[in-house]
Design a protein around this motif. Structure first.
Motif, PDB file in Angstrom:
ATOM      1  N   LEU A  19       0.836  -1.205   0.000  1.00 10.45           N
ATOM      2  CA  LEU A  19       0.000   0.000   0.000  1.00 10.45           C
ATOM      3  C   LEU A  19       0.872   1.256   0.000  1.00 10.45           C
ATOM      4  O   LEU A  19       2.006   1.232   0.465  1.00 10.45           O
ATOM      5  CB  LEU A  19      -0.921   0.027   1.224  1.00 10.45           C
ATOM      6  CG  LEU A  19      -0.273   0.044   2.613  1.00 10.45           C
ATOM      7  CD1 LEU A  19      -1.137   0.825   3.570  1.00 10.45           C
ATOM      8  CD2 LEU A  19      -0.047  -1.367   3.105  1.00 10.45           C
ATOM      9  N   HIS A  20       0.320   2.300  -0.566  1.00 13.00           N
ATOM     10  CA  HIS A  20       0.950   3.619  -0.447  1.00 13.00           C
ATOM     11  C   HIS A  20       0.014   4.495   0.376  1.00 13.00           C
ATOM     12  O   HIS A  20       0.184   4.655   1.559  1.00 13.00           O
ATOM     13  CB  HIS A  20       1.225   4.233  -1.817  1.00 13.00           C
ATOM     14  CG  HIS A  20       2.282   3.513  -2.596  1.00 13.00           C
ATOM     15  ND1 HIS A  20       2.763   3.989  -3.788  1.00 13.00           N
ATOM     16  CD2 HIS A  20       2.957   2.371  -2.360  1.00 13.00           C
ATOM     17  CE1 HIS A  20       3.683   3.152  -4.247  1.00 13.00           C
ATOM     18  NE2 HIS A  20       3.817   2.169  -3.414  1.00 13.00           N
ATOM     19  N   CYS A  21      -1.062   5.021  -0.252  1.00 12.25           N
ATOM     20  CA  CYS A  21      -1.964   5.880   0.520  1.00 12.25           C
ATOM     21  C   CYS A  21      -2.881   5.067   1.428  1.00 12.25           C
ATOM     22  O   CYS A  21      -3.391   5.563   2.413  1.00 12.25           O
ATOM     23  CB  CYS A  21      -2.804   6.758  -0.403  1.00 12.25           C
ATOM     24  SG  CYS A  21      -4.197   5.899  -1.165  1.00 12.25           S
ATOM     25  N   GLY A  22      -3.138   3.813   1.048  1.00 13.63           N
ATOM     26  CA  GLY A  22      -3.943   2.945   1.900  1.00 13.63           C
ATOM     27  C   GLY A  22      -5.440   2.997   1.666  1.00 13.63           C
ATOM     28  O   GLY A  22      -6.184   2.264   2.318  1.00 13.63           O
ATOM     29  N   PHE A  23      -5.872   3.827   0.737  1.00 16.36           N
ATOM     30  CA  PHE A  23      -7.328   3.966   0.561  1.00 16.36           C
ATOM     31  C   PHE A  23      -7.980   2.672   0.084  1.00 16.36           C
ATOM     32  O   PHE A  23      -9.057   2.299   0.531  1.00 16.36           O
ATOM     33  CB  PHE A  23      -7.651   5.112  -0.410  1.00 16.36           C
ATOM     34  CG  PHE A  23      -9.084   5.543  -0.326  1.00 16.36           C
ATOM     35  CD1 PHE A  23      -9.493   6.471   0.622  1.00 16.36           C
ATOM     36  CD2 PHE A  23     -10.045   4.991  -1.161  1.00 16.36           C
ATOM     37  CE1 PHE A  23     -10.825   6.841   0.732  1.00 16.36           C
ATOM     38  CE2 PHE A  23     -11.375   5.353  -1.060  1.00 16.36           C
ATOM     39  CZ  PHE A  23     -11.763   6.283  -0.110  1.00 16.36           C
ATOM     40  N   CYS A  24      -7.307   1.970  -0.829  1.00  8.28           N
ATOM     41  CA  CYS A  24      -7.879   0.734  -1.395  1.00  8.28           C
ATOM     42  C   CYS A  24      -7.686  -0.462  -0.477  1.00  8.28           C
ATOM     43  O   CYS A  24      -8.277  -1.516  -0.701  1.00  8.28           O
ATOM     44  CB  CYS A  24      -7.242   0.425  -2.748  1.00  8.28           C
ATOM     45  SG  CYS A  24      -5.500  -0.070  -2.610  1.00  8.28           S
TER      46      CYS A  24
ATOM     47  N   ARG B 210      -4.891   3.266  -7.055  1.00  9.11           N
ATOM     48  CA  ARG B 210      -4.308   4.351  -7.836  1.00  9.11           C
ATOM     49  C   ARG B 210      -2.813   4.514  -7.587  1.00  9.11           C
ATOM     50  O   ARG B 210      -2.148   5.282  -8.254  1.00  9.11           O
ATOM     51  CB  ARG B 210      -4.995   5.692  -7.509  1.00  9.11           C
ATOM     52  CG  ARG B 210      -6.486   5.729  -7.745  1.00  9.11           C
ATOM     53  CD  ARG B 210      -6.914   5.387  -9.135  1.00  9.11           C
ATOM     54  NE  ARG B 210      -6.424   6.293 -10.169  1.00  9.11           N
ATOM     55  CZ  ARG B 210      -7.071   7.343 -10.625  1.00  9.11           C
ATOM     56  NH1 ARG B 210      -8.217   7.677 -10.126  1.00  9.11           N
ATOM     57  NH2 ARG B 210      -6.562   8.089 -11.600  1.00  9.11           N
ATOM     58  N   CYS B 211      -2.288   3.834  -6.566  1.00 11.39           N
ATOM     59  CA  CYS B 211      -0.907   4.096  -6.148  1.00 11.39           C
ATOM     60  C   CYS B 211       0.094   3.028  -6.532  1.00 11.39           C
ATOM     61  O   CYS B 211       1.115   3.311  -7.128  1.00 11.39           O
ATOM     62  CB  CYS B 211      -0.835   4.264  -4.637  1.00 11.39           C
ATOM     63  SG  CYS B 211      -1.942   5.486  -3.938  1.00 11.39           S
ATOM     64  N   THR B 212      -0.175   1.775  -6.159  1.00  7.18           N
ATOM     65  CA  THR B 212       0.918   0.796  -6.114  1.00  7.18           C
ATOM     66  C   THR B 212       1.320   0.192  -7.452  1.00  7.18           C
ATOM     67  O   THR B 212       2.409  -0.358  -7.566  1.00  7.18           O
ATOM     68  CB  THR B 212       0.539  -0.402  -5.208  1.00  7.18           C
ATOM     69  OG1 THR B 212      -0.592  -1.050  -5.800  1.00  7.18           O
ATOM     70  CG2 THR B 212       0.193   0.044  -3.808  1.00  7.18           C
TER      71      THR B 212
HETATM   72  S1  FES Z   1      -2.586   2.393  -1.966  1.00  6.87           S
HETATM   73 FE1  FES Z   1      -3.466   4.219  -2.651  1.00  6.87          FE
HETATM   74  S2  FES Z   1      -5.151   3.486  -3.779  1.00  6.87           S
HETATM   75 FE2  FES Z   1      -4.118   1.679  -3.343  1.00  6.87          FE
END
Ligand code: FES
Ligand SMILES: Cc1cc2nc3c(=O)[nH]c(=O)nc-3n(C[C@H](O)[C@H](O)[C@H](O)COP(=O)(O)OP(=O)(O)OC[C@H]3O[C@@H](n4cnc5c(N)ncnc54)[C@H](O)[C@@H]3O)c2cc1C
Ligand code: FES
Lengths: 167, 289
Positions: free
Chosen positions: A98-103, A136-138
């Motif tokens: 994860l990066h932002c962790g939203f998903c 959107r991040c990883t």
């Molecule tokens: S970690 Fe940011 S949307 Fe998946």
């Protein structure tokens, strides 16, 4: 017009008054204050709202709370135990899943059902298995690795190297 | 987005459901998996005043061969097709299709009955059911009737199911030996509706002459469509490259795609031709292996 429903959430029973039009995700977040389950798209696309309903992963933005009456709901808050993180959570942590962790809560809950049906999935099966969850991040590669890590750990096998891949 | 207010009941029997339908008339809608209906209600494309949830009604969820038919209960989830033994052994066309329907979470909720009852030419099961010449069992307080799939789709979101009725089962004639079926759709990304999709079922005799052809098309006509001229081009013939080319050509000429974000009309016709040929070849391969 309100209906009384009883749902068991992470093992705890709740009896609530809801309007038939209330979505399960809103009841989880706003009435039960379990805000680990996210709302991303609100249109059944992103998977951020994924929870388990009687053990099956579903998108709670597209299920009415009344449809969950008498059923068991599992959310990300129920994954870790007193002994520590769930192997999936550990896999995401070790592999930079994860990066932002939203998903992440949705990914974890979807992956949980995936591994229950198929404890030792191939990479392709994992990728098809999380096709309903957007990140959107990883770039997904480390999410796949995180699930492979959990798969190994849950079968008592040696966990793969956690050298992260940056894309 | 939250749907407009409505009232809700989850009856425990078909009889109760019929009496609720009787009471509420066309103000009521059946709720199966909810994965076409709830998105439409959130967007206010539909605002039924009453939802009759049929999920507590027993006997609507099964996949079994019986009396010469493959019977699929209306409430059978897409995900259940993916794991069914009989589907895996004899009806790989459903595995082709379900893999391309939305995503695992949607397939845990969406039902086969709902996929057809929605009456949307963009859904994938209608074309598959056309290729297999399915019959749809529709029930009401008065009893049961069976409608051939060719008489099921009336118009945009309109089907043979009347306001007092419930779709209860889909019946597919068990195919004979040397039968193969296949489905594929072109999609822009995983989970998308079809740019175009083609379902094919073929039976061959010992000499390789085609004795049955069913070809259904997804999302290239206002209603789900049978490629009748393509079927006629195959039945009674050995399926050489020329025949297959002809069937593909006819399907691309006979469909009526509209230009939209998924592609313009010519492109979609070209896709229909390519997919028809490919699915015929795949069905032959499965029939002969
Ligand atoms: S970690 Fe940011 S949307 Fe998946
Ligand atoms: C993000 C997303 C992507 C999707 N992608 C695809 C796709 O690629 N291909 C595809 O084919 N589908 C797709 N779908 C649609 C999905 O498969 C739906 O679940 C399906 O079309 C409808 O089934 P349901 O059980 O959810 O029906 P519901 O939404 O409950 O009902 C749909 C309609 O049919 C009526 N109905 C349902 N069951 C009955 C019955 N037994 N008797 C009478 N009337 C009934 C309802 O009243 C309603 O009008 C997608 C859906 C979503 C949300
Ligand atoms: S918020 Fe439910 S799928 Fe995106």
């Amino acid at each position: 017009m309100k209906k009384q429903i009883t749902i068991s959430v992470n093992g705890e029973k709740h009896t609530l008054e809801v309007e038939p039009r209330e979505l399960l995700v809103h009841v989880i977040r706003e009435k039960l204050r379990l805000t680990g389950t996210h709302i991303g798209c609100d249109t059944t696309s992103c998977g951020a709202c994924t929870v388990l309903l009687n053990g099956k992963s579903i998108k709670s933005c597209t299920v009415l709370a009344v449809q969950a009456d008498g059923k068991e709901v599992s959310t990300v808050e129920g994954l870790a135990t007193a002994e520590g993180l769930h192997p999936l959570q550990e896999g995401f942590k070790e592999n930079h899943g994860l990066h932002c962790g939203f998903c992440t809560p949705g990914m974890l809950m979807r992956a949980k059902e995936l591994l229950e049906h198929n404890p030792n999935p191939t990479e392709e099966e994992i990728r098809w298995g999380i096709a309903g969850n957007l990140c959107r991040c990883t770039g997904y590669n480390n999410i796949v690795k995180a699930i492979q890590y959990a798969s190994a750990k849950m079968q008592g096998k040696e966990t793969p190297s956690t050298e992260p891949e940056f894309v | 987005m939250i749907p407009a207010p409505f009232d809700y009941a989850a009856p425990g029997s078909l009889e109760e459901a019929f009496s609720l339908l009787e009471q509420h008339g066309d103000e009521a809608k059946i709720l199966a998996g909810g994965h076409s209906l709830i998105p439409m209600m959130k967007l206010r494309f539909a605002s039924p005043e009453f939802l009759i949830d049929i999920n507590n009604i027993p006997g609507l969820s099964h996949i079994k061969e019986e009396d010469g038919y493959l019977k699929i209960g209306a409430l059978t989830r897409e995900a259940e097709l993916e794991t069914s033994e009989v589907i895996r052994a004899k009806y790989p066309i459903f595995l082709d299709a379900t893999k391309l329907i939305a995503d695992p979470q949607v397939r845990n909720m969406g039902t086969v009955g709902g996929n057809i009852a929605h009456g949307d030419a963009a859904n994938d099961h209608p074309a598959v059911m056309m290729a297999l010449r399915a019959e749809v069992v529709i029930s009401s307080a008065e009893g049961q009737r069976t409608v051939p799939i060719d008489e099921f789709f009336y118009g945009f979101y309109m089907t043979a199911v009347q306001p007092n009725e419930i779709l209860t089962e889909i019946r597919i004639p068990v195919p004979g030996p040397r039968t193969g079926n296949a489905y594929h759709k072109l999609e822009r990304k995983v989970g998308d509706y079809a740019t175009a999709g083609v379902a094919v079922q073929l039976s061959l005799d010992e000499n390789g002459v085609c004795t049955y052809a069913g070809i259904g098309l997804t999302n290239v006509n206002p209603v789900p469509m049978r490629a009748a001229r393509s079927e006629e081009a195959l039945v009674g013939h050995k399926l050489d490259a020329e025949r297959i080319e002809l069937a593909g050509q006819y399907a691309s000429e006979d469909c009526n795609p509209s230009s939209d974000l998924r592609g313009d009309e010519d492109y979609k016709r070209a896709v229909v031709k390519a997919l028809t040929k490919r699915m015929i070849n795949k069905a032959i391969e499965r029939a002969t292996s």
